[in-house]
Structure formats: structure tokens, C-alpha cells
Design a protein around this motif. Structure first.
Motif, PDB file in Angstrom:
ATOM      1  N   LEU A  77       0.837  -1.218   0.023  1.00  0.00           N
ATOM      2  CA  LEU A  77      -0.002   0.149   0.168  1.00  0.00           C
ATOM      3  C   LEU A  77       0.864   1.232  -0.054  1.00  0.00           C
ATOM      4  O   LEU A  77       0.204   2.309  -0.482  1.00  0.00           O
ATOM      5  N   VAL A  78       1.991   1.166   0.591  1.00  0.00           N
ATOM      6  CA  VAL A  78       2.695   2.468   0.784  1.00  0.00           C
ATOM      7  C   VAL A  78       4.204   2.264  -0.007  1.00  0.00           C
ATOM      8  O   VAL A  78       4.825   1.172   0.059  1.00  0.00           O
ATOM      9  N   SER A 103       1.514   7.069  -0.712  1.00  0.00           N
ATOM     10  CA  SER A 103       0.794   5.971  -1.061  1.00  0.00           C
ATOM     11  C   SER A 103       1.261   5.229  -2.297  1.00  0.00           C
ATOM     12  O   SER A 103       1.970   6.071  -3.238  1.00  0.00           O
ATOM     13  N   VAL A 112      -6.732   7.994  -1.156  1.00  0.00           N
ATOM     14  CA  VAL A 112      -5.530   8.723  -1.616  1.00  0.00           C
ATOM     15  C   VAL A 112      -5.771  10.166  -1.600  1.00  0.00           C
ATOM     16  O   VAL A 112      -6.695  10.713  -2.402  1.00  0.00           O
ATOM     17  N   ILE A 118      -1.702   8.324   2.008  1.00  0.00           N
ATOM     18  CA  ILE A 118      -2.737   7.628   2.363  1.00  0.00           C
ATOM     19  C   ILE A 118      -2.814   7.505   3.839  1.00  0.00           C
ATOM     20  O   ILE A 118      -1.718   6.898   4.449  1.00  0.00           O
TER      21      ILE A 118
END
Length: 360
Positions: A77-78, A103, A112, A118
Motif C-alpha cells: 500500500l505504501v 501511497s 488517497v 494515504i
């Protein structure tokens, strides 16, 4: 609209399955968190997320917060998990801490922000945690109040406008007194507190100012973990953050020097590991480390079994750098050419690791 009353201390699996079914069908539900009551939908259901924006009269410029079940979900996710963030995660997740990361995904728009950030959190309330454990479900969330109004800690305080438009209320009684989650932006250095909530500024400063600890682990602490430590020290030396870097092995009988080929291939890369003496991984090394990176799955299982309290700090190196559950082979007893191949592989992963851990 249905109300489901669930005691946090007596959660029935059937109740959780009913909630998860509703979420997967696109429902908007009101549920308890460790700080306030919130509104939640399946994180990847855009139609459900739009319902939240409409009923809260929330502007699209304000993303929802993503609830995930554990730290391992962060990798996909990151872009970065700075060491400052890792220290806070170890201290306060699960708990009242929301972190804003860079993000790695551009969609969905409701998670986002316009700067590519995020917001992610792992809450500690037992009801929402049980929901998150079901089939990898993640939740897009916000507080259960109309925009601009105060958050609520009791279902009795829920706005009639919201109550009328949501699909399910999960009532777990009053949330204990306290503030909302603390929100920290870790996309910048030093991290910026956007909202001081349950976790105070002084506590955050105390945690983040201490040097981070990184531990590399292999079997004999004579080849792979020594290489990893050496490469990390070489490439991290240009960074401003102070980091304590160590290595150890799961099967070390007595201190010994690195293998001769390890010394040779590292020397050829400008790193002198000849003074190093191997050591067995122990409780002090585990306690002093903020992140522990192992070379193979067997090391992962050994450490999790031996030091279960540290489970969330332990990763396979490639798992953390590339979201791949692949090991790095042990070159012990092989040719120098194979050592060189392993050294090149580890060097590549360490460069990725530094990119993932750095603040900028």
C-alpha cells in the motif's frame, strides 16, 4: 436499519460473519473503534464509499482512513515505511494512531489524498479487529458524525440523519472517555503531527528521537547477515538519521570470524568485515531492534516461535523490500562465484531497503 448489540468481551463468530456479509454487499455500517464510533465500508467498494460522502456531506478532498488487520498489509500500500514510522507502529499499533504514508496506489480516490498520501491505522477495539481478520477485509472509515459536528462515543448520540441512511449499527456500548486518534504525517521529515489526540506530542518525540535499531539474522552469522550489515552501514552512512545496525544467527555455538569467502567478496566491494565475530540471536538483541530482517522462512518461523512478543517486528528481507516471500540462499560450503552472486543479491535488496526506510 438494523442494530446488532455486541459485547466486546463476548463476541460471537456468527455476529462477525453477519457484519462481514453486509460489508461485502456494499453496506455502510456504524461500528465502535478504540476512540469513537465510526462509519465503515469495504475499502475497495467505491459505491459504498460514495454513500459515506453523501450522508456525511463530506467534501471529496477529505479522504477516508484505511483500517488494516496487520503491518504486513503496508508493503503493498505504501512506498516508504520510514524508521520513525516503524518505531511508532511498534509502540502504538494496534491503537489510537493514524499515520499518513506516501501511497503506492493511486486509486481509489477516497483513500488517497491530492498529494499522494494515504492514512492508515490498526485499531485496537476487539469488535473491529475481529471484522478485519475475516478474509483479509480492509475498511474505509471516518467518524460517525456529520461533517463539522463532534464525534460520538455512544450510539445514543448518533445523528438521526445518519441513522436513517446507514444499513447496520453495531452497538458495543459507550466508548471509554478519551480523545480521537493522533494523526501524524510521516511523508515528511521530521514527522508532522496533524492532530494531537490520545497520544501526546511528548510521547511521540520521546519515541522518534531515539536511534532506530535494525537486526539482520541468518543461520550462522558468518555470511548473509554479515553481508547485509556491512552493506547497510556502507549505504546508510550518508543518511542523517542515526541507526544502530547489528546482525546475529539462529545457530551460533561460539563466536567466530566470517567465512573466508565472505571476507574476500566484501573486501572487493570496499567493506572490511574481517574483525566481525558471530553471535547468537538473544532477547536483548530482539528488544533493542525496531525491525528484524531475516534471510529465509526458517529464520522467520524460528524467531516468531522463540520470541513471540516480537512477531510484528520480524520480516523476511525480500518480503519487506519487494513484497516477495522469497529467501536468500546460504552460500556456506559453495564456491567464491556463488558467494559473489549472493553478495550481489543482498546488496540489491539493501539498496531497496534503504529506499523503503529513508525519510526522503
Amino acid at each position: 436499519m438494523q442494530t446488532l448489540r455486541i459485547s466486546p468481551s463476548k463476541i460471537q463468530q456468527g455476529e462477525i460473519e453477519k457484519i462481514v456479509k453486509k460489508l461485502r454487499e456494499g453496506a455502510v455500517i456504524c461500528l465502535p473503534t478504540d476512540t469513537v464510533y465510526g462509519l465503515a465500508v469495504d475499502a475497495w467498494n467505491e459505491k459504498a464509499a460514495i454513500k459515506i460522502y453523501n450522508l456525511k456531506k463530506r467534501t471529496k478532498e477529505k479522504p477516508l482512513i484505511l483500517f488494516i488487520k496487520d503491518q504486513r498489509h503496508l508493503i503493498s500500500l505504501v512506498k516508504k515505511i520510514p524508521l520513525s514510522a516503524i518505531k511508532m507502529i511498534n509502540k502504538w499499533w494496534p491503537g489510537p494512531l493514524t499515520l499518513i504514508f506516501k501511497s503506492a496506489i493511486s486509486d481509489p480516490w477516497y483513500l488517497v489524498n491530492q498529494k499522494g498520501g494515504i492514512g492508515i491505522r490498526i485499531p485496537s477495539h476487539p469488535v473491529v479487529n475481529k471484522i478485519l481478520q475475516e478474509n483479509g477485509l480492509s475498511l474505509a472509515t471516518t467518524s460517525a458524525n456529520l461533517s463539522g459536528e463532534q464525534s460520538i462515543k455512544d450510539i445514543e448520540e448518533l445523528s438521526p440523519i445518519i441513522k436513517e441512511k446507514i444499513d447496520l449499527i453495531v452497538d458495543s456500548g459507550k466508548i471509554p472517555p478519551g480523545k480521537e486518534s493522533t494523526v501524524i504525517d510521516v511523508t515528511i521529515s521530521p514527522p508532522r503531527i496533524l492532530r494531537e489526540g490520545e497520544i501526546k506530542r511528548e510521547e511521540i518525540t520521546k519515541i522518534t528521537k531515539k536511534p532506530a535499531g535494525i537486526l539482520f539474522v541468518c543461520t550462522g552469522n558468518s555470511c548473509r547477515s554479515v553481508m547485509a550489515e556491512g552493506f547497510f552501514k556502507k549505504y546508510w552512512s550518508k543518511k542523517q538519521n542515526k541507526v544502530e545496525i547489528k546482525s546475529a544467527g539462529t545457530s551460533v555455538g561460539f563466536p567466530s570470524s566470517p567465512s573466508s569467502y565472505t571476507v574476500q567478496v566484501m573486501k572487493e566491494r570496499g567493506i572490511d568485515v574481517s574483525p566481525y565475530q558471530s553471535k547468537r540471536v538473544n532477547q536483548n538483541l530482539i528488544d533493542d531492534s525496531d525491525i528484524i530482517l531475516v534471510m529465509e522462512e526458517v529464520h522467520l518461523y524460528y524467531l516468531k516461535r522463540t520470541f513471540p512478543e516480537a512477531e510484528n517486528k520480524i520480516w523476511m528481507l525480500k518480503e519487506f523490500t519487494s513484497n516477495r516471500k522469497e529467501g536468500i540462499p546460504d552460500p556456506i560450503g559453495t564456491s567464491k562465484a556463488y558467494y559473489e552472486k549472493v553478495a550481489d543479491e543482498i546488496e540489491g535488496e539493501i539498496k531497496k531497503l534503504i529506499g523503503k526506510l529513508s525519510d526522503n
